[in-house]
Design an enzyme around this catalytic site. Sequence first.
Site, PDB file in Angstrom:
ATOM      1  CE  LYS A 207     -10.051  58.733 -70.883  1.00 56.30           C
ATOM      2  NZ  LYS A 207     -10.609  57.952 -69.559  1.00 56.30           N
ATOM      3  CB  CYS A 290      -1.183  41.709 -56.189  1.00 56.80           C
ATOM      4  SG  CYS A 290      -0.419  43.243 -57.001  1.00 56.80           S
TER       5      CYS A 290
END
Length: 341
Positions: A207, A290
């Site tokens: 990452k 959301c």
Amino acid sequence: MAGRRQSSRLSKQTLSTVSEPKSKIKRDLLSTYAYSDNQVHSASHVSESSQVIKHARPKSTKVSKSTNPAGPPNDWKSVYEVIKEYRKIALAPVDTMGCERLSEETVDEKTSRYQTLTSLMLSSQTKDAITAAAMRNLQSQIPGGLTLDNVIACDKDLLHECIKSVGFHTRKTDYIKATAAILKEKYNGDIPDTIEGLISLPGVGPKMGYLTLQCAWNKNIGIGVDVHVHRISNRLGWVKTVNGSPEDTRKACIALEAWLPKEYWKEINPLFVGFGQITCLPRGPRCNACPVNDLCPSAKLTSTIKKRRLSITVQEALDNKSDTSKKVVKEEEVIADPLSW
């Protein structure tokens, strides 16, 4: 009596830890009341507490997987674009304190790349605000500023003092010291420009490697999948690696790269990190706020968690200071949302 035990959400092990009188009271309460969405219902509804409560929405609006396992999920681009538009007005900590923003503007390019790598090494298991503060400490307190040579010459105790607020600060102090020596010896004082070179450095994983290449070298060869990208990709149904281990994160990276167009690889990390910081939270996601709650197959998890707090509420009513109550809360939360990592 058997019916009462069945309606109770408390495990047999938990019931055995309390005295017989309190146990009997608890069973009586559970067989009489059920707690859901701030209302009290009769015992006839207790059995419903274990069921998943789905939002009323047309089935056709949910994201479904492509019939081709290697292909992208249906409607993924619509979901992505809605989140992208939402994030333009919903700012998150990563937008002002993300690792790509922490290098000093006044330093040369080589030092800027080194500072970017250092900020990413600090960021693991650490909130953006704390990482940013640690970087400012390094830049202001190391004699001569945060450069490769100054870190090599810097006293280890001073380095540790600057970053002591970040997660795993003792280990990261060793990593930063060791990495500086390697960069000086093998890379002429610069950072590697390949993923192989970056992940060979102490404390640098895939990452960090991909994000360093994107931010420091402007090379877009992989997706930086952290816990936010991992969690949200699973909740949207884009990948299926829900346990949250490093190996699962790597698999999620490979799964996303298999179908997500390359032009999205760089922006998906800050986009989803910010979305995970302010809306799609690890625990208690704000599904009502959301922008894709009508498209997300996991939006129902919020209602599920509320339903499964029945046993917690009754236990706390009996004894707010009980250690058993705390134990039940932890167990119930794990069961309610396996994506809370």
